[in-house]
Design an enzyme around this catalytic site. Structure first.
Site, mmCIF file in Angstrom:
data_model
loop_
_atom_site.group_PDB
_atom_site.id
_atom_site.type_symbol
_atom_site.label_atom_id
_atom_site.label_comp_id
_atom_site.label_asym_id
_atom_site.label_seq_id
_atom_site.Cartn_x
_atom_site.Cartn_y
_atom_site.Cartn_z
ATOM 1 N N ASP A 1 4.193 4.025 -13.699
ATOM 2 C CA ASP A 1 5.281 4.526 -13.387
ATOM 3 C C ASP A 1 6.571 4.529 -14.168
ATOM 4 O O ASP A 1 7.433 4.721 -13.423
ATOM 5 C CB ASP A 1 5.558 3.448 -11.828
ATOM 6 N N LYS B 1 -3.351 4.290 2.435
ATOM 7 C CA LYS B 1 -4.428 5.021 2.365
ATOM 8 C C LYS B 1 -5.223 4.564 3.887
ATOM 9 O O LYS B 1 -6.263 5.017 4.812
ATOM 10 C CB LYS B 1 -5.353 5.535 1.866
ATOM 11 N N ALA C 1 -0.876 6.682 -9.336
ATOM 12 C CA ALA C 1 -1.924 5.554 -9.705
ATOM 13 C C ALA C 1 -2.786 6.397 -10.595
ATOM 14 O O ALA C 1 -3.030 5.774 -11.821
ATOM 15 C CB ALA C 1 -2.612 4.699 -8.437
ATOM 16 N N THR D 1 0.813 -2.577 -7.599
ATOM 17 C CA THR D 1 1.748 -1.888 -5.856
ATOM 18 C C THR D 1 0.433 -1.170 -5.566
ATOM 19 O O THR D 1 0.589 -0.524 -4.646
ATOM 20 C CB THR D 1 2.473 -1.079 -6.630
ATOM 21 N N HIS E 1 -23.325 24.914 1.960
ATOM 22 C CA HIS E 1 -22.697 25.623 3.501
ATOM 23 C C HIS E 1 -23.305 24.819 4.807
ATOM 24 O O HIS E 1 -24.325 25.003 4.366
ATOM 25 C CB HIS E 1 -23.150 26.907 3.442
HETATM 26 C C1 LIG Z 1 3.982 3.275 -0.629
HETATM 27 C C2 LIG Z 1 2.889 4.276 -1.752
HETATM 28 C C3 LIG Z 1 1.684 5.003 -1.266
HETATM 29 C C4 LIG Z 1 0.992 5.168 -2.618
HETATM 30 N N1 LIG Z 1 0.250 5.782 -2.713
HETATM 31 C C5 LIG Z 1 -0.265 7.042 -3.565
HETATM 32 C C6 LIG Z 1 -1.415 7.316 -3.859
HETATM 33 O O1 LIG Z 1 -2.272 7.466 -2.726
HETATM 34 N N2 LIG Z 1 -2.306 8.188 -4.895
HETATM 35 C C7 LIG Z 1 -1.207 7.453 -5.962
HETATM 36 O O2 LIG Z 1 -1.922 8.160 -6.573
HETATM 37 N N3 LIG Z 1 -0.301 6.650 -6.182
HETATM 38 C C8 LIG Z 1 0.014 6.582 -4.917
HETATM 39 N N4 LIG Z 1 1.357 5.499 -4.903
HETATM 40 C C9 LIG Z 1 1.802 5.242 -6.378
HETATM 41 C C10 LIG Z 1 0.826 4.322 -7.643
HETATM 42 O O3 LIG Z 1 0.770 3.056 -6.580
HETATM 43 C C11 LIG Z 1 1.981 3.841 -8.611
HETATM 44 O O4 LIG Z 1 2.149 5.404 -9.070
HETATM 45 C C12 LIG Z 1 1.114 3.197 -9.624
HETATM 46 O O5 LIG Z 1 1.141 2.065 -8.527
HETATM 47 C C13 LIG Z 1 1.853 2.878 -10.948
HETATM 48 O O6 LIG Z 1 0.961 1.837 -11.437
HETATM 49 P P1 LIG Z 1 1.882 1.121 -12.479
HETATM 50 O O7 LIG Z 1 1.044 0.198 -13.198
HETATM 51 O O8 LIG Z 1 2.670 1.515 -13.376
HETATM 52 O O9 LIG Z 1 2.533 0.028 -11.721
HETATM 53 P P2 LIG Z 1 2.729 -1.068 -10.368
HETATM 54 O O10 LIG Z 1 1.246 -0.685 -10.319
HETATM 55 O O11 LIG Z 1 3.679 -1.421 -10.061
HETATM 56 O O12 LIG Z 1 2.322 -2.789 -11.422
HETATM 57 C C14 LIG Z 1 2.808 -2.965 -12.446
HETATM 58 C C15 LIG Z 1 2.468 -4.244 -12.284
HETATM 59 O O13 LIG Z 1 3.133 -5.613 -13.518
HETATM 60 C C16 LIG Z 1 3.899 -6.233 -12.848
HETATM 61 N N5 LIG Z 1 5.117 -7.162 -13.293
HETATM 62 C C17 LIG Z 1 6.175 -6.400 -13.439
HETATM 63 N N6 LIG Z 1 7.413 -6.685 -14.399
HETATM 64 C C18 LIG Z 1 6.731 -8.141 -14.976
HETATM 65 C C19 LIG Z 1 6.902 -9.231 -15.669
HETATM 66 N N7 LIG Z 1 8.275 -9.581 -16.118
HETATM 67 N N8 LIG Z 1 5.940 -9.886 -16.071
HETATM 68 C C20 LIG Z 1 4.370 -9.845 -15.355
HETATM 69 N N9 LIG Z 1 4.465 -9.188 -14.643
HETATM 70 C C21 LIG Z 1 5.280 -7.939 -14.578
HETATM 71 C C22 LIG Z 1 4.240 -6.322 -11.616
HETATM 72 O O14 LIG Z 1 4.063 -7.149 -10.465
HETATM 73 C C23 LIG Z 1 2.948 -5.376 -10.979
HETATM 74 O O15 LIG Z 1 2.000 -6.331 -10.751
HETATM 75 C C24 LIG Z 1 1.322 5.410 -3.821
HETATM 76 C C25 LIG Z 1 3.367 4.604 -3.781
HETATM 77 C C26 LIG Z 1 3.606 3.918 -2.744
HETATM 78 C C27 LIG Z 1 4.854 3.614 -3.042
#
Ligand SMILES: Cc1cc2nc3c(=O)[nH]c(=O)nc-3n(C[C@H](O)[C@H](O)[C@H](O)COP(=O)(O)OP(=O)(O)OC[C@H]3O[C@@H](n4cnc5c(N)ncnc54)[C@H](O)[C@@H]3O)c2cc1C
Length: 472
Positions: free
Chosen positions: A317, A51, A327, A41, A451
């Site tokens: 998440d 960003k 992230a 994500t 500064h």
């Molecule tokens: C619009 C937006 C803006 C954001 N801006 C920020 C920011 O500026 N700063 C910040 O810190 N956070 C930001 N976030 C939040 C951040 O993107 C998430 O907190 C972060 O991506 C979470 O990471 P994750 O690894 O938990 O999950 P994800 O990044 O969602 O990754 C999960 C992965 O698992 C894979 N997956 C799922 N199920 C399966 C399966 N069965 N088999 C194989 N693969 C699978 C998916 O394809 C995905 O690639 C933002 C989110 C959004 C939506």
């Protein structure tokens, strides 16, 4: 046939890939399973593309206000195709970089959809057939989240008139009258973007009583004031009750203390939060007990029973609050799991010590407790606020806002740092060091900031609380 790894990680978002890289660095054999693109994500739908759009928004704002600096320039419009190309190029470059890093560190990236067979075996449906990956030390669940829909009549997401942030990133036009539902980070960031891009009218609707509802009340006030100045129509304490589409637009009925009103727009973006991706992957059959779809963990991010020499973990998440859904929170969780799997001693994460960032204009950065939380917990504290209007660099940039510091009464440790204003998301990096190192205001006040910089506002807020105010 099954392949054996020290660590098998399901999901290659920021949580999964950070865990993989740290584990590989510690000498573990790692499989990282991903059904779409590594980076998840944050890289493809979240932090990075948004960003980049906000960077374009800042350039647009500079052009709009250039005369204030004696610079002749005009803002005409957004060349949407070029702007999207710029945004996509940033994502692409980061994506390439990540793929090379994973390769260079020896992480075995397995593309395909994963499904738990049991708590230490992951079946992956790849283009070449099914693979069975067996974890010796840890199986890590890191499947992330997707946008939440809203249970309001007529509000079905169609990707065109009623959209989520996933669609907003690829819009081929600047909406003229967008309505944004939800004033958390994603909502206020898109309201900022479309306002800067020249939308005629941007409306943001929030059910709770303030924009960025989880932030300190003084931060919320500044953001509300700045949004008003920019002409963004913010309706807080307001609930959407009905959505109707028609004539290429959308009508949203909302209700608040003043009664009911109908908003008209050409686009509705639903930004009321995200839901964990935990269904249909065998989690529950493998012994994971879900709570409202989230995966509850202990303070070491462990899930379910131990097996001989290993166990399951969850990060990112899919964790319930107080995990932050950011992230960099998932980076820290990924590191913690990798280190445990490698047999290192780890310290549980203090979620309050993870900086929170919102890239609206003005930006918001915070760490630790809000004033309301301290009051609720009955903690006695001192506070100081240093306004950016007293900071020379911010004056040059013609921006307002403040740094607010909360510390335990009588020069006790710093309990909260709240920045709203220019580059708050960068400035809070110092705030998180102060909070996490349990610094005292006098200790921070002792050291000098360069500064003229925005960072002086942080120093001055601590000087003020320590009783040595300089400019404010
Ligand atoms: C619009 C937006 C803006 C954001 N801006 C920020 C920011 O500026 N700063 C910040 O810190 N956070 C930001 N976030 C939040 C951040 O993107 C998430 O907190 C972060 O991506 C979470 O990471 P994750 O690894 O938990 O999950 P994800 O990044 O969602 O990754 C999960 C992965 O698992 C894979 N997956 C799922 N199920 C399966 C399966 N069965 N088999 C194989 N693969 C699978 C998916 O394809 C995905 O690639 C933002 C989110 C959004 C939506």
């Amino acid at each position: 046939m099954s392949d054996s790894y020290d660590l098998v990680i399901l999901g290659a978002g920021t949580g999964g890939y950070s865990c993989a890289l740290r584990a590989a660095g510690l000498g573990l054999k790692v499989a990282l399973v991903e059904k779409e693109k590594v980076g998840g994500t944050c890289l493809h739908w979240g932090c990075i593309p948004t960003k980049a759009l906000l960077q374009a928004a800042e350039v647009a704002e500079h052009a709009q206000h250039s005369a204030d600096y004696g610079v002749n320039a005009t803002f005409e419009s957004i060349e949407v195709a070029a702007m999207l190309e710029y945004k996509n190029s940033v994502v692409e470059a980061n994506w390439k970089g990540l793929q090379s890093t994973l390769k260079a560190r020896g992480v075995d990236v397995v593309y395909g959809s994963g499904h738990l067979k049991d708590q230490r075996t992951l079946l992956v449906d790849t283009d070449e057939g099914e693979r069975s990956l067996v974890a010796d030390r840890g199986l890590v669940l890191a499947t992330g989240s997707v946008p939440r829909g809203i249970p309001v009549e007529g509000a079905d997401i169609d990707g065109e008139t009623i959209i989520t942030s996933d669609h907003a990133l690829f819009l081929d036009r600047v909406p003229e009258r967008p309505i944004v539902l939800g004033a958390g980070a994603v909502g206020v960031e898109f309201a900022t973007i479309w306002n800067a891009f020249g939308a005629e009218e941007v409306t943001i609707v929030e059910m709770l009583d303030a924009l960025v509802p989880l932030e300190d009340a003084d931060t919320q006030k500044v953001l509300a004031r700045e949004f008003k100045k920019r002409g963004i129509n913010a309706l807080v304490g307001t609930k959407a009750t009905k959505v109707e589409k028609g004539d290429g637009g959308v009508r949203v009925t909302v209700e608040n203390g003043k009664g009911e009103q109908t908003l008209e727009g050409d686009l509705l973006m639903v930004a009321i939060g995200r839901r964990p991706v935990t269904e249909d992957m065998g989690f529950e059959d493998a012994g994971v007990e879900l709570d409202r779809g989230y995966v509850p963990v202990d303070d070491h991010l462990r899930v379910g029973p131990e097996w001989d020499g290993g166990r399951m973990y969850a990060i990112g998440d899919i964790l319930p609050p107080p995990s932050l859904g950011l992230a960099h929170a998932s980076f820290q969780e990924g590191f913690l799991v990798a280190e445990q799997a490698a047999g290192e001693r780890v310290t549980p994460i203090d979620n309050k010590g993870i900086p929170r960032v919102t890239y609206s204009h003005p930006e918001v950065g915070s760490v630790g407790y809000t004033e309301a939380e301290l009051k609720e917990e009955g903690v006695e504290f001192d506070k100081a606020m240093f306004p950016f209007s007293h900071n020379a660099r911010a004056m040059m940039m013609k921006t307002g806002g403040h740094v607010k510091v909360l510390a335990a009464k009588g020069n006790g440790k710093v309990l909260g740092v709240h920045v709203v204003g220019p580059r708050a998301t960068d400035l809070i990096a110092e705030g998180q060091l102060i909070y996490n190192w349990e610094a005292l205001p006098t200790e921070v006040a002792h050291f000098i900031h360069p500064h003229p910089t925005l960072s002086e506002a942080l120093g001055e807020a601590h000087m003020k609380i320590a009783g040595n105010a300089l400019h404010g």
